[in-house]
Every structure is written in structure tokens, then in C-alpha cells.
Design an enzyme around this catalytic site. Sequence first.
Site, mmCIF file in Angstrom:
data_model
loop_
_atom_site.group_PDB
_atom_site.id
_atom_site.type_symbol
_atom_site.label_atom_id
_atom_site.label_comp_id
_atom_site.label_asym_id
_atom_site.label_seq_id
_atom_site.Cartn_x
_atom_site.Cartn_y
_atom_site.Cartn_z
ATOM 1 N N LYS A 63 0.848 -1.190 0.000
ATOM 2 C CA LYS A 63 0.000 0.000 0.000
ATOM 3 C C LYS A 63 0.887 1.245 0.000
ATOM 4 O O LYS A 63 1.731 1.423 0.892
ATOM 5 C CB LYS A 63 -0.862 -0.028 1.266
ATOM 6 C CG LYS A 63 -2.237 0.528 1.093
ATOM 7 C CD LYS A 63 -3.061 0.201 2.314
ATOM 8 C CE LYS A 63 -4.317 1.010 2.329
ATOM 9 N NZ LYS A 63 -4.977 0.930 3.625
HETATM 10 C C1 E4P Z 1 -8.145 1.406 3.888
HETATM 11 O O1 E4P Z 1 -7.453 1.086 2.972
HETATM 12 C C2 E4P Z 1 -8.065 2.733 4.527
HETATM 13 O O2 E4P Z 1 -6.838 2.885 5.149
HETATM 14 C C3 E4P Z 1 -9.192 2.882 5.461
HETATM 15 O O3 E4P Z 1 -10.375 2.413 4.836
HETATM 16 C C4 E4P Z 1 -9.358 4.282 5.998
HETATM 17 O O4 E4P Z 1 -10.544 4.317 6.736
HETATM 18 P P1 E4P Z 1 -10.878 5.502 7.765
HETATM 19 O O5 E4P Z 1 -11.187 6.728 6.975
HETATM 20 O O6 E4P Z 1 -12.078 4.980 8.496
HETATM 21 O O7 E4P Z 1 -9.689 5.658 8.649
#
Ligand code: E4P
Length: 218
Positions: A87
Site C-alpha cells: 500500500k
Molecule cells: C483502507 O485502505 C483505509 O486505510 C481505510 O479504509 C481508511 O478508513 P478511515 O477513513 O475509516 O480511517
Amino acid sequence: MKFFIDTADLDQIREAQALGILDGVTTNPSLMAKAGIRGAADVKAHYRRICDAVDGDVSAEVIATDCEGMIREGEALAALSDQIAVKVPLIKDGVKAIAHLAQQGIKTNCTLVFSAGQALLAAKAGASYVSPFIGRLDDISADGLQLIEEIRLIYDNCGYPTEILAASIRHPMHIVESAQLGADAITAPLHAILALLKHPLTDMGLKKFLSDYQKADD
Ligand code: E4P
């Protein structure tokens, strides 16, 4: 549409895996910290545990913000398991790192995406997944789901194979509407996935069926 669970909590991951509908896991540094996992060695060990707990892709986020650092971390994460999707944030060096990792055949998930232009760059760089954060857009009175629609149109027009992974999901309707708009995948907390199960008519109907069965048996 693929279902990912957005957590580093192993109990929740196992609960979702047991449902039989899980395609993988996404994490981020905040979710790792929330699960009490800190330090590079512990983080790597935890990614191994997550990969052992599920069958599908596991998104593991880099911490570096320079291209060389992201590539180095990404290669080390990818070496942990074939399940790892590295990521990488959508910044200039991130786009370069995604292009480099993609050329090596390493799966990538381009994260922190908030606009169609950013999603276009992620796909052009060869990201396996793009993660538009729909909840965080809604949080600032923008329209997260509209972004999913825009990205779908662009990727279909241009023929990009990058999978749209709707992220930052807050509630079950985000999941349903992402599916309606053609997202390839969603990542959601367990509570939002489990909320898809709920309907009062299901509970009432089941209660009645069981009481009628009991009466017929008496
Ligand atoms: C996933 O890849 C993201 O990091 C995550 O969905 C972020 O979610 P949040 O906005 O609830 O922190």
C-alpha cells in the site's frame, strides 16, 4: 465484488473469514497501532499472522515517503507472502514507487485517493488497486460515492485493469452503493459488513416460522 475487512485485529479478521465471504484484508499504520502492533519487526510478524488467517490479498502499507524508501519497504513486505499488496500513498514519489513495484510484478494498492485525477495517475502507474476514501470525503461534506462513479467511468473508458477498492467505509449503505456504482472491491470495518445482515422483517419472519413449527409439533 471483493470484500476486504479493514482492520489489523486478528479476532475480527477470523470472524469475517468464518463468514465465508472474505477476499482479504486491508490495514494501515493507524489500524496497526490500534491493534497494539508497533515497530517494524512486530508489524512484519503481524502481517504474517494475517496472511495465515485469510486466503486473499493483504494490503500492507509502507511508512517511507521517498521513492527509494517505499520501494525498499515494498520489496521487503512483498517478500513476506504472495498475498501482500503493497500500500503506497498517492504522492509524487508514491506514483514512481508504484510504477517500479508494478514492473517487478509486485501487487500494489494506491491509498489516500480523494480525486479522479489521482485515481487516473494510480492506474497509469500500474496499481493493482486504487483506494478512494469515500467516508473521509463525506466527512468534509463532499460526495465519496460520486468519486467511485467518476473513477469507474475513467477506468472503463481507458481500459485500465486497476481494481477500484472503495475504502473508508462508514456504514452498510456505502457497501451497497459502491456495488451499485461498479466498485470492484470494498474494504470495511466488521460492524459495517455485519450490518448488511440486518433486517427486522428477517428477524420477525424467523421468529414466526419457528413458533409455528413449535405449535405444529405440540
Ligand atoms: C483502507 O485502505 C483505509 O486505510 C481505510 O479504509 C481508511 O478508513 P478511515 O477513513 O475509516 O480511517
